[in-house]
Design a protein around this motif. Structure first.
Motif, short mmCIF file in Angstrom:
data_model
loop_
_atom_site.label_atom_id
_atom_site.label_comp_id
_atom_site.label_asym_id
_atom_site.label_seq_id
_atom_site.Cartn_x
_atom_site.Cartn_y
_atom_site.Cartn_z
N MET A 3 3.22 28.86 26.26
CA MET A 3 4.51 29.50 26.08
C MET A 3 5.25 28.81 24.95
SD MET A 3 5.79 30.34 29.95
CE MET A 3 7.21 31.21 29.30
N LEU A 4 5.96 29.58 24.14
CA LEU A 4 6.57 29.08 22.92
C LEU A 4 8.08 29.28 22.93
CD1 LEU A 4 3.99 30.72 20.48
CD2 LEU A 4 3.91 28.42 21.46
N VAL A 5 8.82 28.24 22.55
CA VAL A 5 10.28 28.32 22.49
C VAL A 5 10.74 27.77 21.15
CG1 VAL A 5 12.46 27.64 23.51
CG2 VAL A 5 10.48 28.10 24.98
N GLU A 6 11.36 28.63 20.34
CA GLU A 6 11.86 28.21 19.03
C GLU A 6 13.28 27.67 19.13
OE1 GLU A 6 9.55 32.17 18.25
OE2 GLU A 6 10.89 31.33 19.77
N ALA A 24 5.85 24.07 22.55
CA ALA A 24 4.86 24.80 23.33
C ALA A 24 4.63 24.12 24.67
CB ALA A 24 3.55 24.88 22.56
N SER A 25 4.59 24.91 25.70
CA SER A 25 4.26 24.38 27.02
C SER A 25 2.78 24.62 27.29
CB SER A 25 5.10 25.06 28.09
OG SER A 25 4.80 26.45 28.13
N LEU A 113 0.24 35.20 20.61
CA LEU A 113 1.28 34.82 21.55
C LEU A 113 2.54 34.52 20.75
CD1 LEU A 113 -0.83 32.41 23.77
CD2 LEU A 113 -0.31 34.81 24.21
N TRP A 114 3.66 35.13 21.13
CA TRP A 114 4.90 34.99 20.37
C TRP A 114 5.97 34.24 21.15
CZ3 TRP A 114 4.81 36.41 15.42
CH2 TRP A 114 3.94 37.40 14.99
N GLY A 115 6.83 33.53 20.41
CA GLY A 115 8.05 33.02 20.99
C GLY A 115 9.12 34.10 20.97
N GLN A 116 10.32 33.75 21.43
CA GLN A 116 11.39 34.75 21.53
C GLN A 116 12.15 34.91 20.22
OE1 GLN A 116 11.82 31.64 22.36
NE2 GLN A 116 13.83 31.10 21.53
N GLY A 117 11.95 33.98 19.29
CA GLY A 117 12.60 34.08 17.98
C GLY A 117 13.88 33.29 17.90
N THR A 118 14.22 32.88 16.69
CA THR A 118 15.48 32.19 16.43
C THR A 118 16.08 32.77 15.15
OG1 THR A 118 16.53 30.02 16.18
CG2 THR A 118 14.38 30.28 15.15
#
Length: 124
Positions: A3-6, A24-25, A113-118
């Protein structure tokens, strides 16, 4: 799966710099090729850069070479995008991405796999 968090987006004046981070988790971060893409209002998402497990294995879209630098810290499960000499046309939502191949990242393939974006906003 990862899982990805920007983070790191914001408002900056033209000519300024920002460093985006993507945390990334999961325990398999080092298995993934990581990348950054962006999507400006009214435009399609575009690939920017990708990096393999080895920090010296990078690939950039031609228009970003020299201004943007991708890097990763596998010990911290984090990938970065250093952006310099920012321009108003760099205004966009920036997305972190993970894939098993450079090709998939470059073509923005369906298995990414995408993050939610910033959001990055560059004022003139």
């Amino acid at each position: 799966q990862v899982m990805l968090v920007e983070s790191g987006g914001g408002l900056v004046q033209a000519g300024g710099s920002l460093r985006l981070s993507c945390a990334a988790s999961g325990r398999t971060f080092s298995n993934y090729i990581m990348g950054w893409s962006r999507q400006a209002p009214g435009k399609e998402r575009e690939f920017l850069a990708a990096i393999g497990w080895s920090a010296d294995n990078t690939y950039y879209t031609n228009s970003m070479k020299g201004r943007f630098t991708i890097s990763r810290n596998n010990a911290k499960n984090t990938v970065y995008l250093q952006m310099n000499t920012l321009k108003p046309e760099d205004t966009a939502v920036y997305y972190c991405a993970a894939s098993g191949s450079f090709g998939e990242l470059v073509k923005l393939g369906p298995t990414i796999l995408w993050g939610q974006g910033t959001q990055v906003t560059v004022s003139s």
